[in-house]
Design a protein around this motif. Structure first.
Motif, PDB file in Angstrom:
ATOM      1  N   GLY A  39       0.849  -1.151   0.108  1.00 43.99           N
ATOM      2  CA  GLY A  39       0.004   0.141   0.075  1.00 43.99           C
ATOM      3  C   GLY A  39       1.034   1.507   0.041  1.00 43.99           C
ATOM      4  N   SER A  40       1.886   1.454  -0.578  1.00 41.69           N
ATOM      5  CA  SER A  40       2.778   2.400  -0.811  1.00 41.69           C
ATOM      6  C   SER A  40       2.085   3.694  -1.487  1.00 41.69           C
ATOM      7  N   VAL A  41       2.378   4.791  -0.700  1.00 44.51           N
ATOM      8  CA  VAL A  41       1.653   5.920  -1.752  1.00 44.51           C
ATOM      9  C   VAL A  41       2.815   6.835  -2.077  1.00 44.51           C
ATOM     10  N   ASP A  42       3.992   6.686  -1.975  1.00 44.97           N
ATOM     11  CA  ASP A  42       5.204   7.322  -2.682  1.00 44.97           C
ATOM     12  C   ASP A  42       5.915   6.538  -3.761  1.00 44.97           C
ATOM     13  N   ARG A  43       6.907   6.800  -4.060  1.00 46.13           N
ATOM     14  CA  ARG A  43       7.509   6.197  -5.420  1.00 46.13           C
ATOM     15  C   ARG A  43       8.249   4.902  -5.254  1.00 46.13           C
ATOM     16  N   THR A  44       7.843   4.183  -4.132  1.00 43.10           N
ATOM     17  CA  THR A  44       8.330   2.883  -4.050  1.00 43.10           C
ATOM     18  C   THR A  44       8.226   1.864  -5.115  1.00 43.10           C
ATOM     19  N   VAL A  45       6.851   1.625  -5.502  1.00 39.07           N
ATOM     20  CA  VAL A  45       6.603   0.956  -6.989  1.00 39.07           C
ATOM     21  C   VAL A  45       7.431   1.213  -8.138  1.00 39.07           C
ATOM     22  N   GLU A  46       7.401   2.383  -8.259  1.00 40.26           N
ATOM     23  CA  GLU A  46       8.126   3.164  -9.430  1.00 40.26           C
ATOM     24  C   GLU A  46       9.602   2.470  -9.355  1.00 40.26           C
ATOM     25  N   ILE A  47      10.297   2.822  -8.079  1.00 43.75           N
ATOM     26  CA  ILE A  47      11.589   2.579  -7.997  1.00 43.75           C
ATOM     27  C   ILE A  47      11.912   0.964  -8.251  1.00 43.75           C
ATOM     28  N   ALA A  48      10.899   0.152  -7.521  1.00 46.79           N
ATOM     29  CA  ALA A  48      11.315  -1.248  -7.693  1.00 46.79           C
ATOM     30  C   ALA A  48      11.189  -1.772  -9.135  1.00 46.79           C
ATOM     31  N   ARG A  49      10.209  -1.175  -9.938  1.00 50.59           N
ATOM     32  CA  ARG A  49      10.222  -1.507 -11.351  1.00 50.59           C
ATOM     33  C   ARG A  49      11.437  -0.956 -12.059  1.00 50.59           C
ATOM     34  N   GLN A  50      12.140   0.159 -11.623  1.00 46.08           N
ATOM     35  CA  GLN A  50      13.191   0.744 -12.578  1.00 46.08           C
ATOM     36  C   GLN A  50      14.360  -0.401 -12.260  1.00 46.08           C
ATOM     37  N   HIS A  51      14.263  -1.214 -11.060  1.00 49.53           N
ATOM     38  CA  HIS A  51      15.229  -2.005 -10.996  1.00 49.53           C
ATOM     39  C   HIS A  51      15.085  -3.705 -11.261  1.00 49.53           C
ATOM     40  N   GLN A  52      13.934  -3.691 -12.272  1.00 44.59           N
ATOM     41  CA  GLN A  52      13.487  -4.877 -12.856  1.00 44.59           C
ATOM     42  C   GLN A  52      13.039  -5.682 -11.912  1.00 44.59           C
ATOM     43  N   ALA A  53      12.272  -5.100 -10.622  1.00 46.94           N
ATOM     44  CA  ALA A  53      11.717  -6.163  -9.731  1.00 46.94           C
ATOM     45  C   ALA A  53      10.406  -6.354 -10.357  1.00 46.94           C
ATOM     46  N   THR A  54       9.822  -7.624  -9.995  1.00 53.12           N
ATOM     47  CA  THR A  54       8.350  -7.894 -10.215  1.00 53.12           C
ATOM     48  C   THR A  54       7.751  -7.500  -8.825  1.00 53.12           C
ATOM     49  N   VAL A  55       6.773  -6.537  -9.201  1.00 57.80           N
ATOM     50  CA  VAL A  55       5.942  -6.000  -7.777  1.00 57.80           C
ATOM     51  C   VAL A  55       4.694  -6.773  -7.717  1.00 57.80           C
ATOM     52  N   LEU A  56       4.390  -7.257  -6.653  1.00 61.77           N
ATOM     53  CA  LEU A  56       3.009  -7.869  -6.088  1.00 61.77           C
ATOM     54  C   LEU A  56       2.494  -6.880  -5.451  1.00 61.77           C
ATOM     55  N   HIS A  57       1.032  -6.874  -5.423  1.00 65.73           N
ATOM     56  CA  HIS A  57       0.435  -6.064  -4.699  1.00 65.73           C
ATOM     57  C   HIS A  57      -0.467  -6.676  -3.581  1.00 65.73           C
ATOM     58  N   ALA A  58      -0.313  -6.137  -2.323  1.00 61.30           N
ATOM     59  CA  ALA A  58      -1.275  -6.901  -1.367  1.00 61.30           C
ATOM     60  C   ALA A  58      -1.774  -5.970  -0.465  1.00 61.30           C
ATOM     61  N   LYS A  59      -3.092  -6.145   0.129  1.00 61.96           N
ATOM     62  CA  LYS A  59      -3.775  -5.227   1.242  1.00 61.96           C
ATOM     63  C   LYS A  59      -3.019  -5.662   2.494  1.00 61.96           C
ATOM     64  N   TRP A  60      -2.472  -4.597   3.170  1.00 60.73           N
ATOM     65  CA  TRP A  60      -1.765  -4.811   4.578  1.00 60.73           C
ATOM     66  C   TRP A  60      -2.863  -5.203   5.376  1.00 60.73           C
ATOM     67  N   ASP A  61      -2.867  -6.470   5.982  1.00 62.52           N
ATOM     68  CA  ASP A  61      -3.845  -6.897   7.212  1.00 62.52           C
ATOM     69  C   ASP A  61      -3.201  -7.026   8.518  1.00 62.52           C
ATOM     70  N   GLU A  62      -2.217  -6.278   8.663  1.00 60.36           N
ATOM     71  CA  GLU A  62      -1.345  -5.946   9.817  1.00 60.36           C
ATOM     72  C   GLU A  62      -1.030  -7.690  10.346  1.00 60.36           C
ATOM     73  N   ASP A  63      -0.133  -8.313   9.256  1.00 59.80           N
ATOM     74  CA  ASP A  63       0.316  -9.651   9.444  1.00 59.80           C
ATOM     75  C   ASP A  63       1.332  -9.771   8.540  1.00 59.80           C
ATOM     76  N   PHE A  64       2.573  -9.571   9.220  1.00 64.76           N
ATOM     77  CA  PHE A  64       3.884  -9.863   8.501  1.00 64.76           C
ATOM     78  C   PHE A  64       4.345 -10.891   7.561  1.00 64.76           C
ATOM     79  N   ALA A  65       3.882 -12.093   8.427  1.00 65.03           N
ATOM     80  CA  ALA A  65       4.108 -13.288   7.843  1.00 65.03           C
ATOM     81  C   ALA A  65       3.222 -13.534   6.527  1.00 65.03           C
ATOM     82  N   SER A  66       1.939 -13.127   6.651  1.00 69.07           N
ATOM     83  CA  SER A  66       1.039 -13.321   5.592  1.00 69.07           C
ATOM     84  C   SER A  66       1.769 -12.552   4.266  1.00 69.07           C
TER      85      SER A  66
END
Length: 804
Positions: A39-66
């Motif tokens: 749930g980033s609202v800054d340039r995190t996703v853009e930066i990840a893609r610039q480094h050829q990362a595969t970006v997955l999106h998930a809703k934050w449900d207050e569970d790091f393991a999940s």
């Protein structure tokens, strides 16, 4: 089908500040990279893609393991490396690429070394070695809402995973914030730095509050679980709620089994908070027992030594510090922190260590205990031994500031002149530069700061002037050193240059810089220049002007002018050449005070409608400001200014008891700065005029005690305790006096009856108790700067305060 060797897997949220550094550092290692964004609202996703990362999106449900488990099934590499955005690789990428193909198939998970920075200085870090690398497709996943744990196998539910089911492998928490140890899996040659929990970062972040919320939810699901209670205690520490931390640490330790891998770190953290709270008896009991369980844990020895030292058991503390050096695993040594040797295939495949890889602060097994031993040796008067111990510490860590300052201090105490101290420190510094196994600052900052710390300000400034290197010393420190070296004209010139340049005027928002500028002006006999008054807000400026008028009444006014013009024609001028540290020259113009100049230059009127400050407000503000300036003047060696301001301020107090309290406060300031005789003379005067406060009685009692007058000292300590029963220093001082007096009486009895053996035995017991009492930290500690002032010209200070 596997398509690569290592894949990077991470979860992120608003990490645009850290992410480029993290992904860039692992670029040559990773065949693929999965970034799960929650749930980033800054340039995190853009930066990840610039480094050829595969970006997955998930809703934050207050569970790091999940969140962390989302990307694991997608891995196409042989190995998975889990990292966080505020981590980055610092060493071992090439070695890891060469090493992983040689790992035996039966080994499915590996530890890596993580250096967790806990302070701004480079040596302020904690080393630990958690499992971060594991084979893909082997059933590994994470459990735990926060401080998630790596598990393997088929499980029915979360509670079952926490128990000792044989079908499940449970790793230690993967998150660095847990500060826990790990099982002894083979160690991979990868070193990762983590700086997300620096104090400066924590102060502006929300991590502790977020962690608290998640831990409370976790404990609602698993009440009284010791591991979660331990992490709750860590979070309370991060939030500054130390008392709460001790409660949950105690609760966690009570129910944590001895074999739990995080237990030694729990003991360490529990002991640290007990020491912070000065609950030394509890810390002693805890560490005396737990050290036997984890004898190779150098941190526990170091903490136990500190506890013993605070309890006055200095000889035992010295032995325990030595044990920290002698009984430790190789994992925690500074050499392994800064340069970790890669183990070969046959070695790492067969690694079995009897001691766990403890979470350890850098230097706990080497330079920190050596420095502590040096401090104790110096306190006992073994100066040559202290010198050697400080030097050993600097061999282990050439940038360790306490060891540098200790070495400079003991050299000064040994009677070495400043020139010789500087030579010795430079020799030690050059030896550090010749080492190849540790990175050393390529400047002489540590030497200069050590010289200043022992009061050799002039030599420190001269050494800086001789250097062509950048020294990275804050300007506030340089200005203070110049003032301590009595280079008041240079301080004035520097301040005016900053004001003239304009771009650096924000420096004067730093209160110490502004104070030093004012002290330099008044010590030089000058009024505050208009440039000084211009950097103050209206109300603050009014107070400065009032104090300036008080000090400069009936005295010639001097103003420094650099590249500016004044428009008053009634000034009498004389040019003086000043050579500064930077070898620049400026013209100093002296002006005789008159009414027109006083109004024109010392009162800045920007708005005719500004509200005037009442006389009572100015008077209260002037007294407060004057105290600050007096204290600064004393600490920078400008005693004539301190005396003059003291006399002026005393006139502002209407009631005699207020003047008496002011004089006692002055005496306390003088005493702490090492001007012990001046302080004693002033307190004796105060005693003749009225009643002394408890703190003043203690200072006078300590002064008398130092001279061996134990009966008089005892009377003063007792008077202090009558006023303030909780003054522990006075209580300890009184105990010392009783022991000293009893020892003297016993020696007299032995002289009269030398044949009575029982008297000799009693004397031995008394002397032993006195040695223990001498170790208690009740007396004022004077270092080199203050020791210099013991013999400075000072006895005349108090006499200027006499009236009539």
């Amino acid at each position: 089908m596997k398509q690569g060797l290592v894949g990077i897997h991470m979860i992120v949220q608003n990490e645009e500040h850290y992410l480029p550094r993290c992904l860039g550092s692992f670029q040559s290692l990773a065949s693929e990279c999965f970034v799960t964004d929650t749930g980033s609202v800054d340039r995190t996703v853009e930066i990840a893609r610039q480094h050829q990362a595969t970006v997955l999106h998930a809703k934050w449900d207050e569970d790091f393991a999940s969140a962390r488990n989302i990307s694991l099934p997608l891995a196409s590499t042989d190995w998975i490396l889990c990292v966080d955005a505020d981590e980055y690789a610092v060493e071992g990428i090439d070695e890891l690429l060469a090493f992983l193909p040689t790992v035996e198939p039966g080994i499915t998970k590996l530890r890596v070394t993580i250096i967790n920075r806990i302070g701004e200085q480079e040596q302020a870090s904690v080393l630990f070695q958690p499992v971060r690398l594991f084979r893909a497709g082997r059933g590994y996943r994470y459990i735990g809402r926060i401080h998630e744990q790596l598990v393997r196998g088929t499980i029915g539910d979360r509670e079952r995973a926490i128990t000792a089911d044989e079908s499940i492998e449970i790793e230690l928490p993967i998150d660095i914030s847990k500060n826990v140890s790990v099982e002894q899996e083979p160690l991979a040659p990868l070193v990762i730095m983590h700086d997300g929990y620096l104090p400066s970062t924590m102060a502006i972040g929300h991590k502790p509050r977020r962690n608290l919320k998640l831990l409370q939810k976790q404990l609602a699901e698993q009440p009284d679980h010791p591991f979660h209670l331990y992490n709750l205690g860590v979070t309370y520490c991060q939030l500054g709620q130390v008392e709460k931390a001790t409660e949950v640490f105690a609760q966690s330790l009570h129910s944590t089994p001895l074999e739990a891998p995080y237990r030694p770190t729990l003991v360490r953290d529990y002991a640290k908070v007990l020491i912070v709270l000065e609950r030394y008896d509890e810390a002693h009991g805890l560490l005396a027992t737990e050290r036997q369980h984890y004898w190779g844990y150098a941190d526990l020895h170091l903490l136990f030594g500190e506890t013993l030292e605070q309890q006055g058991l200095e000889e035992r503390a010295y032995q325990v510090y030595a044990e920290a050096v002698e009984h430790h695993t190789d994992v925690g040594t500074p050499e392994n922190i800064t340069k970790i040797e890669w183990q070969g295939k046959s070695d790492i495949a067969k690694t079995t260590q009897s001691e766990p890889a403890y979470v350890t602060e850098q230097g706990s097994a080497t330079y920190k205990p050596y420095t502590a031993m040096g401090r104790l040796a110096q306190k006992k008067g073994f100066l040559q031994e202290a010198d050697q111990l400080y030097r050993i510490a600097l061999v282990k860590m050439p940038t360790y500031t306490p060891a540098w300052r200790g070495l400079a201090d003991v050299l000064q105490q040994s009677g070495e002149p400043d020139e010789r101290i500087a030579e010795q420190l430079q020799v030690q510094w050059k030896e550090g530069l010749q080492r190849d196994d540790i990175e050393v600052n390529r400047n002489i900052t540590e030497v200069v700061q050590a010289l200043a710390s022992c009061g050799a300000y002039e030599r420190a400034l001269r050494l800086l002037q001789d250097q062509d290197r950048n020294h990275n010393i804050p300007e506030a420190d340089l200005v203070r050193w110049m003032l301590c070296a009595n280079r008041v004209s240079e301080v004035q010139e520097w301040a005016e240059r900053q004001y003239r340049d304009g771009k650096d005027r924000h420096l004067f928002k730093h209160s110490e810089l502004k104070m030093d500028w004012a002290v330099a002006c008044w010590a030089h006999g000058s009024a505050l220049p208009s440039s000084f008054l211009a950097v103050n807000e209206l109300e603050e400026g009014s107070t400065w002007r009032a104090l300036d008028s008080l000090l400069c009444e009936n005295q010639p006014q001097i103003e420094i002018e650099i590249g500016t013009r004044t428009n008053t024609e009634t000034k009498k001028k004389s040019n003086i050449k000043i050579k500064t540290l930077n070898n620049t020259e400026t013209r100093v113009k002296s002006h005789l005070k008159d009414e027109s100049w006083d109004q024109d230059k010392r009162i800045i009127q920007r708005d005719e409608d500004r509200q005037k400050v009442t006389t009572s407000q100015v008077s209260a503000g002037v007294r407060t400001l004057a105290r600050t300036i007096i204290e600064r003047a004393v600490h920078t060696g400008q005693l004539p200014l301190a005396k003059r301001l003291h006399m002026k301020v005393a006139e502002l107090y209407v009631e005699p008891h207020e003047r008496l309290l002011h004089k006692q406060w002055i005496a306390e300031v003088l005493y702490r700065a090492g001007y012990t005789m001046a302080a004693a003379e002033m307190l004796i005067q105060c005693m003749a005029e009225g009643e002394l406060q408890a703190q003043s009685l203690f200072i006078l009692g300590e002064t008398v005690y130092t001279r061996g007058h134990y009966d008089q000292s005892l009377a003063l300590f007792q008077q202090a305790l009558e006023q303030e029963p909780g003054l522990q220093r006075a209580r300890a001082g009184a105990s010392h006096c009783y022991l000293q007096l009893a020892t003297e009486v016993m020696k007299q009895e032995i002289t009269r009856s030398p044949s009575v053996a029982e008297l000799t035995a009693q004397l031995t017991v008394l002397e032993q108790k006195l040695r223990i009492a001498d170790g208690l930290p009740w007396r004022t500690v004077f270092h080199a700067k203050e020791r210099r002032n013991h013999v400075a010209e000072q006895s005349h200070f108090a006499m200027h305060d006499r009236k009539g």
